[in-house]
Motif scaffolding. Structure first.
Motif: not given
Ligand SMILES: Nc1ncnc2c1ncn2[C@@H]1O[C@H](COP(=O)(O)OP(=O)(O)OP(=O)(O)O)[C@@H](O)[C@H]1O
Length: 208
Positions: A82-83, A100-105, A145-151, A178-180
């Motif tokens: 989860v995010g 921080h963001l590169e760590y996630a994606s 959000i960077a990990i594109r979580p479902k939740l 909405a997009e994700l």
């Protein structure tokens, strides 16, 4: 669909209180979680993320059991994926915004897009101590959000933002959710700030 039915004993100041929740969240829904201070809103998010285990109950997500206390199943936080936007941000002191963001994606284009949404493009090589409170809070949101979580679980995520920044960010996030096709739970004390974003509400009240 996320189905939750849990009972957690809270270590309250005055005696003992129980957090009891029996609720379903539809896929791609955005729900505001509210209720008095100390009622267990943060604890509820932590239970969903797998950071706190309740005395009793279960959580199923799209037919997968994340938690079932009677059969002693509890998926680790890593497996739940989860995010989480923590109330105190929980940023890494030694990492820059970009790191921080590169760590996630590892998707450079996605990271650029997020930096733009959070208005942090010009601050990408800054570490948290050189960011304002509002910038730190936006980074915490982007990282989750960077990990594109479902939740996505958000604990008072907009508390440090000025009204203009807040409404611009919320408009961007609405499109992104909405997009994700994300299901999002947002703890908020502010009665107005989530108007137009959420499509449901859940009141949390601790019980004696
Ligand atoms: N892991 C835990 N196990 C049991 N009780 C806990 C745990 N973490 C916090 N508590 C207690 O649960 C109660 C609710 O805390 P929590 O932070 O979930 O409330 P909250 O509704 O998010 O409050 P606020 O709106 O003030 O942030 C508090 O009395 C706290 O001491």
């Amino acid at each position: 669909m996320i189905s939750i039915n849990i009972e957690k004993k809270l270590k309250a100041y005055s005696g003992q209180q129980w957090l009891k929740i029996d609720h379903q969240f539809a896929d791609s829904s955005i729900t505001k979680i509210y209720g008095p201070s100390g009622a267990g809103k943060t604890t509820f998010l932590k239970i969903i993320a797998g950071l706190v285990v309740p005395e009793k109950g279960g959580i199923t997500v799209d037919g997968v059991t994340w938690l079932n206390t009677s059969s002693k199943i509890s998926l680790s936080p890593q497996k739940r994926l989860v995010g989480f936007v923590f109330q105190n941000y929980a940023l890494f002191p030694n990492m820059t915004v970009q790191e921080h963001l590169e760590y996630a994606s590892n998707d450079a284009q996605w990271i650029q897009r997020l930096l733009k949404i959070g208005k942090l493009e010009t601050l990408s090589d800054h570490k948290p101590e050189y960011l304002s409170g509002g910038q730190q809070q936006r980074l915490a949101i982007l990282r989750a959000i960077a990990i594109r979580p479902k939740l996505l679980l958000m604990d008072e995520p907009f508390s440090a933002l000025d009204p203009k920044m807040k409404s611009a960010l919320i408009a961007e996030l609405k499109l992104l959710f909405a997009e994700l096709k994300m299901t999002v739970l947002i703890v908020s004390h502010n009665p107005q700030e989530l108007e137009g974003l959420v499509d449901g509400e859940l009141l949390i009240n601790a019980e004696e």
